[in-house]
Design a protein around this motif. Sequence first.
Motif, mmCIF file in Angstrom:
data_model
loop_
_atom_site.group_PDB
_atom_site.id
_atom_site.type_symbol
_atom_site.label_atom_id
_atom_site.label_comp_id
_atom_site.label_asym_id
_atom_site.label_seq_id
_atom_site.Cartn_x
_atom_site.Cartn_y
_atom_site.Cartn_z
ATOM 1 N N ALA A 146 0.238 -1.021 -0.313
ATOM 2 C CA ALA A 146 -0.196 0.441 0.124
ATOM 3 C C ALA A 146 0.927 1.465 -0.501
ATOM 4 N N LEU A 147 2.126 1.509 0.629
ATOM 5 C CA LEU A 147 3.164 2.180 0.733
ATOM 6 C C LEU A 147 3.367 3.356 -1.163
ATOM 7 N N ALA A 148 3.743 1.257 -1.107
ATOM 8 C CA ALA A 148 4.472 1.699 -2.286
ATOM 9 C C ALA A 148 3.617 2.103 -3.930
ATOM 10 N N TRP A 149 2.554 1.852 -3.317
ATOM 11 C CA TRP A 149 1.999 1.962 -4.404
ATOM 12 C C TRP A 149 0.067 3.533 -4.352
ATOM 13 N N SER A 150 1.095 4.130 -3.294
ATOM 14 C CA SER A 150 0.703 5.256 -2.816
ATOM 15 C C SER A 150 1.873 6.430 -2.790
ATOM 16 N N SER A 151 1.711 7.828 -2.825
ATOM 17 C CA SER A 151 2.578 8.750 -2.599
ATOM 18 C C SER A 151 2.209 9.717 -1.657
ATOM 19 N N THR A 152 1.198 9.776 -1.037
ATOM 20 C CA THR A 152 1.640 10.651 0.642
ATOM 21 C C THR A 152 0.473 10.515 2.121
ATOM 22 N N MET A 153 -0.185 9.163 1.130
ATOM 23 C CA MET A 153 -1.431 8.588 2.042
ATOM 24 C C MET A 153 -0.483 8.027 3.482
ATOM 25 N N ARG A 154 -0.629 8.278 4.822
ATOM 26 C CA ARG A 154 -0.263 7.058 5.815
ATOM 27 C C ARG A 154 -1.270 5.805 5.759
ATOM 28 N N VAL A 155 -0.260 4.911 5.803
ATOM 29 C CA VAL A 155 -1.102 3.592 6.008
ATOM 30 C C VAL A 155 -1.326 3.128 7.457
ATOM 31 N N GLY A 156 -1.474 2.539 8.292
ATOM 32 C CA GLY A 156 -2.247 2.043 9.571
ATOM 33 C C GLY A 156 -1.928 0.623 9.181
ATOM 34 N N VAL A 157 -1.187 -0.077 10.232
ATOM 35 C CA VAL A 157 -1.686 -1.035 10.822
ATOM 36 C C VAL A 157 -2.062 -1.376 11.925
ATOM 37 N N GLY A 158 -3.191 -1.785 12.339
ATOM 38 C CA GLY A 158 -4.014 -1.706 13.397
ATOM 39 C C GLY A 158 -4.902 -2.966 13.328
ATOM 40 N N LEU A 159 -4.201 -4.291 13.988
ATOM 41 C CA LEU A 159 -3.173 -4.119 15.109
ATOM 42 C C LEU A 159 -1.969 -5.229 14.584
ATOM 43 N N LEU A 160 -0.864 -5.792 14.383
ATOM 44 C CA LEU A 160 -0.057 -6.674 15.345
ATOM 45 C C LEU A 160 -0.117 -7.411 16.390
ATOM 46 N N PRO A 161 -0.607 -8.787 16.045
ATOM 47 C CA PRO A 161 -1.028 -9.621 17.261
ATOM 48 C C PRO A 161 0.189 -10.005 18.461
ATOM 49 N N VAL A 162 0.602 -9.152 19.307
ATOM 50 C CA VAL A 162 1.840 -9.280 19.510
ATOM 51 C C VAL A 162 2.431 -11.325 19.931
ATOM 52 N N PRO A 163 1.674 -11.952 20.754
ATOM 53 C CA PRO A 163 2.011 -13.891 20.490
ATOM 54 C C PRO A 163 2.534 -14.377 19.039
ATOM 55 N N LEU A 164 1.616 -13.740 18.092
ATOM 56 C CA LEU A 164 1.790 -14.244 17.069
ATOM 57 C C LEU A 164 3.718 -14.126 16.204
ATOM 58 N N ARG A 165 4.043 -13.277 16.987
ATOM 59 C CA ARG A 165 5.490 -12.206 16.649
ATOM 60 C C ARG A 165 6.442 -12.025 16.920
ATOM 61 N N ASN A 166 7.576 -12.463 16.879
ATOM 62 C CA ASN A 166 8.954 -11.921 17.803
ATOM 63 C C ASN A 166 9.275 -10.625 17.304
ATOM 64 N N VAL A 167 9.202 -10.042 18.410
ATOM 65 C CA VAL A 167 9.551 -8.844 18.762
ATOM 66 C C VAL A 167 10.838 -8.089 17.658
ATOM 67 N N ALA A 168 12.049 -8.817 17.473
ATOM 68 C CA ALA A 168 13.359 -8.595 16.291
ATOM 69 C C ALA A 168 12.485 -8.806 15.261
ATOM 70 N N LEU A 169 11.658 -9.063 14.759
ATOM 71 C CA LEU A 169 10.944 -9.583 13.562
ATOM 72 C C LEU A 169 11.075 -8.715 13.288
ATOM 73 N N THR A 170 9.680 -7.763 14.053
ATOM 74 C CA THR A 170 8.418 -6.966 13.767
ATOM 75 C C THR A 170 9.494 -5.518 14.320
ATOM 76 N N GLY A 171 10.883 -5.402 15.319
ATOM 77 C CA GLY A 171 11.843 -4.393 14.691
ATOM 78 C C GLY A 171 12.054 -4.398 13.476
ATOM 79 N N MET A 172 12.357 -5.428 12.712
ATOM 80 C CA MET A 172 13.281 -4.948 11.186
ATOM 81 C C MET A 172 11.853 -4.806 10.054
ATOM 82 N N GLU A 173 11.193 -5.757 10.206
ATOM 83 C CA GLU A 173 10.493 -5.068 9.950
ATOM 84 C C GLU A 173 9.222 -3.529 9.434
ATOM 85 N N VAL A 174 9.515 -3.355 10.613
ATOM 86 C CA VAL A 174 8.704 -1.563 11.126
ATOM 87 C C VAL A 174 9.438 -0.843 11.000
#
Length: 292
Positions: free
Chosen positions: A50-78
Amino acid sequence: MTTLGAVFLPQLPPERLRSVVQAADQAGLEELWLWEDCFLESGIATASAALAWSSTMRVGVGLLPVPLRNVALTGMEVATLSRLFPGRALIGVGHGVQDWMGQVGARVESPVTLLREYTVALRALLAGERVTTAGRYVRLEGVALDWPPTAATPILVGAVGPRTLRLSGEVADGTILTGGTDVAAVRAGRALVDEGRTAAGRSAAHPIVVYLHTATGDGASERMAAERERWGYQGRNPADVTVVGDEHVIAEAVHRWAAAGADSVILQPTPDDPDPEGFVRFVAERVRPLVG
């Protein structure tokens, strides 16, 4: 000024995302929010596209479920999203739906403890710190991101209950309130968030984002009636949890939620909305001018 946005629901197939994003961006929509619901679509993958296909719009992810994701991986992605699209990625984290977390073997005994440890560690990683922590759930040993964000990257927390709302005020940069949150609950939620901020000695702005079930156009009343049943809103005043009508009716509802303490009101269409592209254009072109 109240921020106005819309949701791209993951009940739509991923291949529909591009046309909705492009319609929203061209119409001048401020924010498009995506969900990482099990077992539909990835929040990070869809946000990247979505960010790549747009130019000015903000894109939110609401939300990432933390039990599903290692925090280091989420940090890298964000961090990657933040550097690729500075200032345009908005990320929320939360408990996740506990039944879904149980299905994948990720359910924890204390979701609040996990969310606290996770959010603190994630914000430290994104601030460029080298993190060592040995919590109940989050364990890192000398972890630092090689490519941390070059600017502050806020992390929001999705919250419903009092403990999580206070926690969000303590450790997060903003709070996401789910659809079905009426204006009284927004006021109460804001007060609980502020309790957490005060307890933690935090004075920075803490935006409140709320989703609002919205339907317009042909069949709107029937679609929203089905939506209220699907979400279990029977017995509640429909006007307290949903809005149905034209741009004037919807703008008035946005004003009510904003007056209760919402900084961002994100209009959530029904999954069977017949024209998702038309919905985001409607929000940007017809509702936005009336909101102010």
